[in-house]
Design a protein around this motif. Structure first.
Motif, PDB file in Angstrom:
ATOM      1  N   GLY A 163     -19.233  61.985 -55.952  1.00 17.53           N
ATOM      2  CA  GLY A 163     -19.010  61.685 -57.357  1.00 17.53           C
ATOM      3  C   GLY A 163     -17.960  60.629 -57.633  1.00 17.53           C
ATOM      4  N   SER A 178     -17.282  54.486 -62.248  1.00 10.44           N
ATOM      5  CA  SER A 178     -18.139  53.778 -63.192  1.00 10.44           C
ATOM      6  C   SER A 178     -17.932  54.294 -64.620  1.00 10.44           C
ATOM      7  N   ALA A 204     -19.477  57.633 -59.431  1.00  8.44           N
ATOM      8  CA  ALA A 204     -19.852  57.959 -60.809  1.00  8.44           C
ATOM      9  C   ALA A 204     -18.606  58.015 -61.697  1.00  8.44           C
ATOM     10  N   GLY A 259     -22.662  63.516 -63.189  1.00  5.95           N
ATOM     11  CA  GLY A 259     -21.996  63.074 -61.966  1.00  5.95           C
ATOM     12  C   GLY A 259     -20.485  63.124 -62.021  1.00  5.95           C
ATOM     13  N   THR A 289     -21.901  62.334 -69.594  1.00  6.97           N
ATOM     14  CA  THR A 289     -22.151  61.575 -68.369  1.00  6.97           C
ATOM     15  C   THR A 289     -22.323  62.508 -67.178  1.00  6.97           C
TER      16      THR A 289
END
Length: 100
Positions: A13, A19, A16, A45, A43
């Motif tokens: 993760g 990001s 993720a 992840g 979101t």
């Protein structure tokens, strides 16, 4: 904020999370508002915990407000930074030393 680990102990993760939080750029994250919190709560992840998300945003705001920046603050404690991973002061021969 944290990432999860699989049964094999391998972190999962991180990409993720990076990001979702715009590469952890403090100035960007410090500018997050309620819309961003809602986006992060949806979101996948990442750990979707409102308190952790809001704490991360609050911490980014504190980092931006630091005189001299976070790196200046952290390095002001050198050489007592072994626990942060910034300094390796293990003795030669120690299994934790960079050269082992």
């Amino acid at each position: 904020m944290q990432i999860s680990t699989g049964a094999d102990g391998v972190p999962r993760g991180g990409d993720a999370l990076r990001s979702a939080f715009d590469g952890f750029d403090p100035e960007t994250v410090a500018g997050y508002d309620d819309t961003d919190v809602a986006r992060l709560l949806g979101t996948g992840g990442i750990v979707r915990n409102r308190a952790k998300i809001e704490a991360t945003i609050g911490n980014a705001r504190l980092v931006v407000a630091l005189a001299g920046g976070l790196d200046t603050l952290l390095w002001s404690y050198a050489p007592d930074l072994q626990s942060t991973g910034m300094v390796d002061d293990h003795l030669v021969g120690c299994h934790r030393a960079v050269d082992g």
